[in-house]
Write an enzyme that holds these catalytic residues in place. Structure first.
Site, PDB file in Angstrom:
ATOM      1  N   ASN A 123       0.541  -1.093  -0.253  1.00 32.49           N
ATOM      2  CA  ASN A 123       0.289  -0.313   0.324  1.00 32.49           C
ATOM      3  C   ASN A 123       0.621   1.290   0.237  1.00 32.49           C
ATOM      4  OD1 ASN A 123      -1.773   2.497   0.529  1.00 32.49           O
ATOM      5  ND2 ASN A 123      -3.008   1.144   2.493  1.00 32.49           N
ATOM      6  N   LYS A 143       0.333   3.983  -0.357  1.00 34.27           N
ATOM      7  CA  LYS A 143      -0.758   5.304   0.642  1.00 34.27           C
ATOM      8  C   LYS A 143      -0.254   6.546  -0.892  1.00 34.27           C
ATOM      9  CE  LYS A 143      -0.498   3.280   5.105  1.00 34.27           C
ATOM     10  NZ  LYS A 143       0.323   3.256   6.535  1.00 34.27           N
ATOM     11  N   HIS A 157      -9.613   1.731   4.924  1.00 31.83           N
ATOM     12  CA  HIS A 157      -7.930   1.541   5.559  1.00 31.83           C
ATOM     13  C   HIS A 157      -7.897   2.632   7.270  1.00 31.83           C
ATOM     14  CE1 HIS A 157      -3.854   2.593   6.535  1.00 31.83           C
ATOM     15  NE2 HIS A 157      -3.703   1.548   6.229  1.00 31.83           N
ATOM     16  N   GLU A 200      -6.894   4.450   8.416  1.00 31.84           N
ATOM     17  CA  GLU A 200      -6.721   6.578   7.502  1.00 31.84           C
ATOM     18  C   GLU A 200      -7.705   6.711   6.964  1.00 31.84           C
ATOM     19  OE1 GLU A 200      -2.917   5.573   5.646  1.00 31.84           O
ATOM     20  OE2 GLU A 200      -2.360   4.930   7.706  1.00 31.84           O
ATOM     21  N   GLU A 241      -5.348  -5.264  10.358  1.00 32.08           N
ATOM     22  CA  GLU A 241      -4.043  -3.849  10.876  1.00 32.08           C
ATOM     23  C   GLU A 241      -4.431  -3.012  12.739  1.00 32.08           C
ATOM     24  OE1 GLU A 241      -2.254  -2.631   6.604  1.00 32.08           O
ATOM     25  OE2 GLU A 241      -3.837  -0.915   7.384  1.00 32.08           O
ATOM     26  N   GLY A 295       2.544   2.232  11.110  1.00 31.80           N
ATOM     27  CA  GLY A 295       3.305   3.119  10.866  1.00 31.80           C
ATOM     28  C   GLY A 295       4.454   3.736  11.928  1.00 31.80           C
ATOM     29  N   SER A 322       2.880  -2.438  10.003  1.00 29.22           N
ATOM     30  CA  SER A 322       4.846  -2.108  10.969  1.00 29.22           C
ATOM     31  C   SER A 322       5.441  -3.430  10.158  1.00 29.22           C
ATOM     32  CB  SER A 322       5.549  -1.945  12.001  1.00 29.22           C
ATOM     33  OG  SER A 322       4.753  -0.276  12.342  1.00 29.22           O
TER      34      SER A 322
END
Ligand code: 13P
Length: 244
Positions: A8, A10, A88, A90, A160, A166, A204
Site C-alpha cells: 500500500n 498510500k 483503511h 486512515e 491492521e 507506521g 509495521s
C-alpha cells in the site's frame, strides 16, 4: 493457498521514483504479489509491472454519475485492478468513513469484479479497554449485512491494528494469532465458508519480522505500507511469504 503480499503505497510516489520501484519488483513463485498505487499511477503500474497484480487504495460506493472526485470500481477494472483496499484506518479516521460506508464500497468493488481488501482493526484505547473483538465484530458485521454470507467469502480481510501502523513495531505474534483466530471463528459462527478467504496482517511489516508473522496460523499474507516503498524490503517480504 499462496500468501498474498500487498504493498500500500498510500499517498507516495511520482512518475520518476515509481519507475525505479516498479522495475525492481519481479515475480516470486509461491506468493501472490500486489501493488496498490495512487490512482494517477495505475496506468504506469499497469504497463510497467504486468506480471504483478494491481490494486487501488479506495473506491467509490457509487457506480457512476455526479460524484465529483470519486473513482468507480468499473474504472479500476479498466486499468486491470483486481483488488482495492477499502476501509483503511486512515480513511476511517481522517475521512470519516463509517462501517456502513466501508461495507457499501466493498459491495461496489465486488459488483465490478474487483476483490475488496477490507481493513479492520482497533485503536490502542480500544485494545486497552478490552474491546478488540467488539470493534472488529462491528466492522465485520456491517460488511456481512451488506454482502450476505456467500459474497463475504469472496473478500480479503486485513487486520491492521491502528496502533501498529507506521509505528516501527508490529503487533506481537500472540496478539496477531489471537485476533486472526478470533476473526476466523467469528466468520465460522456466522456460516461464512471462509476456506479460501485470506486474512492479511498489516502494521509495521518489515523484512525483519515478516517470517515470524507469516508463520502464524491464519496469517494469509501482509498489507505493507512503508516497506513497500523500498524495493529490496518489499521483495524480501515477498520471499519470506513464498511457499509458506
Ligand atoms: P506500515 O507498514 O507503514 O506500518 O503501514 C501499514 C499499513 O497501513 C498498510 O495498509
Amino acid at each position: 493457498m499462496d500468501k498474498l503480499v500487498a504493498g500500500n503505497w498510500k499517498m507516495n510516489g511520482g512518475l520518476a521514483s515509481n519507475r525505479l520501484l516498479l522495475d525492481a519488483f519481479t515475480p516470486v513463485s509461491g506468493v501472490d504479489m500486489l501493488v496498490c498505487v495512487p490512482y494517477p499511477y495505475l496506468s504506469q503500474a499497469q504497463q510497467r509491472t504486468p506480471s504483478i497484480a494491481l490494486g487501488a487504495q479506495d473506491v467509490s460506493e457509487f457506480p457512476a454519475g455526479a460524484y465529483t472526485g470519486e473513482v468507480s470500481a468499473a474504472m479500476l477494472r479498466d486499468f486491470d485492478c483486481t483488488f482495492v483496499i477499502v476501509g483503511h484506518s486512515e480513511r476511517r479516521a481522517l475521512f470519516h468513513e463509517d462501517n456502513a460506508t466501508v461495507a457499501r464500497k466493498a459491495a461496489a468493488a465486488l459488483a465490478a469484479g474487483v476483490t475488496p481488501i477490507v481493513c479492520v482493526g482497533e485503536t490502542l484505547a480500544e485494545r486497552d479497554a478490552g474491546r478488540v473483538m467488539d470493534v472488529i465484530g462491528a466492522q465485520l458485521s456491517a460488511v456481512l449485512e451488506v454482502l450476505g454470507v456467500a459474497a463475504m467469502a469472496r473478500i480479503v480481510l486485513a487486520y491492521e491494528p491502528v496502533w501498529a501502523i507506521g509505528a516501527g513495531r508490529s503487533a506481537s505474534a500472540e496478539q496477531v494469532a489471537g485476533v486472526h483466530g478470533a476473526i476466523r471463528a467469528w466468520l465460522a459462527t456466522r456460516g461464512v465458508d471462509a476456506g479460501t478467504l485470506r486474512i492479511l496482517y498489516g502494521g509495521s511489516v518489515k523484512p525483519q519480522n515478516a517470517a515470524e508473522l507469516f508463520a502464524i496460523q491464519h496469517v494469509d499474507g501482509a498489507l505493507v505500507g512503508g516497506a513497500s516503498l523500498v524495493a529490496d524490503d518489499f521483495m524480501a517480504i515477498c520471499r519470506a511469504a513464498a511457499h509458506r
